[in-house]
Design an enzyme around this catalytic site. Structure first.
Site, PDB file in Angstrom:
ATOM      1  N   GLY A  93      11.130   7.669  26.530  1.00 34.23           N
ATOM      2  CA  GLY A  93      12.145   8.971  26.494  1.00 34.23           C
ATOM      3  C   GLY A  93      13.545   8.643  26.705  1.00 34.23           C
ATOM      4  O   GLY A  93      13.713   7.546  27.135  1.00 34.23           O
ATOM      5  N   GLU A  94      14.446   9.524  26.168  1.00 37.24           N
ATOM      6  CA  GLU A  94      15.691   9.238  26.415  1.00 37.24           C
ATOM      7  C   GLU A  94      16.606  10.473  26.575  1.00 37.24           C
ATOM      8  O   GLU A  94      16.085  11.763  26.160  1.00 37.24           O
ATOM      9  CB  GLU A  94      16.513   8.414  25.247  1.00 37.24           C
ATOM     10  CG  GLU A  94      16.204   9.004  23.815  1.00 37.24           C
ATOM     11  CD  GLU A  94      16.850   8.127  22.814  1.00 37.24           C
ATOM     12  OE1 GLU A  94      16.265   8.446  21.576  1.00 37.24           O
ATOM     13  OE2 GLU A  94      17.447   7.237  23.157  1.00 37.24           O
ATOM     14  N   GLY A  95      17.776  10.376  27.408  1.00 35.44           N
ATOM     15  CA  GLY A  95      18.553  11.452  27.726  1.00 35.44           C
ATOM     16  C   GLY A  95      19.881  11.543  27.959  1.00 35.44           C
ATOM     17  O   GLY A  95      20.593  10.124  27.628  1.00 35.44           O
ATOM     18  N   VAL A 100      14.268   5.756  29.037  1.00 37.67           N
ATOM     19  CA  VAL A 100      13.109   5.184  30.035  1.00 37.67           C
ATOM     20  C   VAL A 100      12.263   4.500  29.108  1.00 37.67           C
ATOM     21  O   VAL A 100      11.823   4.727  27.902  1.00 37.67           O
ATOM     22  CB  VAL A 100      12.277   6.280  30.605  1.00 37.67           C
ATOM     23  CG1 VAL A 100      11.044   5.844  31.416  1.00 37.67           C
ATOM     24  CG2 VAL A 100      13.243   7.314  31.469  1.00 37.67           C
ATOM     25  N   ASP A 221      15.667  20.327  42.880  1.00 40.88           N
ATOM     26  CA  ASP A 221      15.575  20.377  41.501  1.00 40.88           C
ATOM     27  C   ASP A 221      14.144  20.477  41.124  1.00 40.88           C
ATOM     28  O   ASP A 221      13.845  19.708  39.968  1.00 40.88           O
ATOM     29  CB  ASP A 221      16.591  19.160  40.783  1.00 40.88           C
ATOM     30  CG  ASP A 221      16.721  19.513  39.422  1.00 40.88           C
ATOM     31  OD1 ASP A 221      16.662  20.455  39.000  1.00 40.88           O
ATOM     32  OD2 ASP A 221      16.768  18.698  38.660  1.00 40.88           O
TER      33      ASP A 221
END
Length: 417
Positions: A93-95, A100, A221
């Protein structure tokens, strides 16, 4: 205030566009592998079995934090090898804060190994994104480097080398709770009632542990995308970049910039910047409501009166004859109305506007354990008949005693993409 939206991949990674909010008196409002940018609304600055924590969380120097005996310091070359040089086919994944990757290391030496051998890890590689990114990276090392608990994701180590900032976690094969609740597809089958109770209980134990530490830790969070599931659906909290030491002495709260994820933050925190353990309890109530309903906290695709889950659901939660309107229709026949009403009542208590009326997380754990034990003992026999009878009864009431052939059920949550 900017809205928050999410995109998911098949491994349960959430890429978040976060919300940053500012209160009148304060400035400022993930990643389970998710490397999402934390500008949701985010900020800077139990179960004791199998759990431990070393020393009270007092301010420490960066050098002290990075010398945690529980963590392995990896070289950048180690992690390049473990992830096959961060190849695209290892991307989980990426953000906004980075990507990751899936990797492999030897179980004993923790040295990089060939793909498919040793143990699987998740490597978060942060973008060079200034002081805030480093601060959250360091907070993650600080908290997860000191704590071990069955319901906190295990941080294996880190890499701090030149401009590189990486974190190495245990791999959680079933990804995030968020995907299991809201993503459609053959990989993500609807979670059963008993599994939802199990996941809720595990996550509650993780929060209760943090709140019971010698120096209380406020997670800040708590949301479905930060709850990861192992192969047996054991829930573990991840992403401690916003965690903060709680109040000490006779103080009831700490004051901080308002940061977190829109839809989950407690109202008093949004209004004043006053943060307490009961702020986490409110967030837990939102997540429990998401699990009961199969709806996300904020859904702009729904009619205007249903876009904010808490506002829409609250009027039904306290009414035993109407609570089924909130429940995920995919769960039909899996629960007793008594059990469902107890779960709904617990969610409603957690969502109390006045934080003094919210239960502690240890109380939440006790209630959920009783619900799960009751569910496992077979108390939900003939549930389908009970649920159908309740629906007919409520429908008859709404129609002046005239029966109808069907009762409208809540629609399923839309696919997030």
């Amino acid at each position: 205030m900017v809205a928050c939206f999410h995109v998911f991949d098949s491994m349960g990674i959430c890429f978040n566009a976060r919300v940053k909010a500012e209160s009148p008196n304060n400035t400022g409002l993930s990643t389970k592998y998710d490397s999402g940018e934390r500008k949701d609304m985010r900020s800077e600055s139990s179960d004791s079995k199998g759990s431990s924590f070393s020393t009270p969380l007092t301010p420490r120097s960066e050098g002290e934090i990075l010398q945690s005996p529980n963590l392995r310091s990896f070289s950048f070359a180690d992690l390049k090898m473990a992830t096959r040089d961060f190849r695209p086919d290892c991307l989980l994944g990426e953000g906004g804060f980075g990507s990751v990757f899936k990797g492999w290391i030897d179980e004993n030496s923790l040295a990089a190994t060939k793909p498919g051998t040793g143990i699987v890890i998740a490597v978060k590689r942060l973008n060079q994104d200034g002081f805030q990114g480093h601060r959250e990276w360091l907070a993650e090392v600080n908290y997860l480097g000191q704590f071990y608990h069955a319901h906190l994701v295990k941080l294996i180590g880190y890499c701090l080398e030149d401009e590189h900032r990486l974190l190495v976690y245990e791999f959680m094969p079933r990804g995030s709770l968020e995907n299991h609740l809201f993503r459609r597809g053959s990989y993500f089958q609807p979670l059963s009632w008993s599994l939802r109770l199990k996941v809720a209980l595990g996550a509650a134990k993780g929060l209760a542990f943090l709140h019971g530490a010698e120096t209380k830790v406020i997670y800040r969070d708590f949301k479905t995308s930060n709850i990861l599931l192992d192969s047996n659906y054991n829930a573990k909290l991840s992403d401690f970049g916003l965690a903060k030491d709680g109040p000490t002495g006779d103080k009831s709260h700490v004051s901080t910039r308002v940061m977190g994820t829109y839809g989950y933050a407690a109202p008093e925190y949004l209004a004043t910047g006053h943060l307490s353990a009961r702020s986490d309890v409110y967030s837990f109530g939102v997540v429990l409501l998401e699990m009961l309903s199969g709806r996300s906290a904020i859904d702009k695709n729904r009619p205007s009166g249903e876009q904010k889950l808490v506002e829409w659901a609250k009027p039904y939660l306290a009414n035993k004859r109407k609570v089924f309107r909130v429940l995920d229709n995919r769960l039909e026949g899996q629960y007793s109305m008594e059990g469902a009403f107890k779960a709904a009542t617990l969610a409603l208590r957690c969502l109390s506007i006045d934080s003094r009326f919210r239960p502690s997380m240890s109380e939440v754990v006790t209630t959920l354990q009783q619900l799960l034990d009751s569910n496992d003992s077979g108390s939900n026999q003939n549930n389908t008949n009970i649920i159908h009878w309740r629906r007919r009864q409520s429908t008859d009431d709404a129609n002046g005693g005239r029966s109808t052939t069907a009762y409208p059920r809540p629609s399923a949550s839309p696919l997030h993409a």
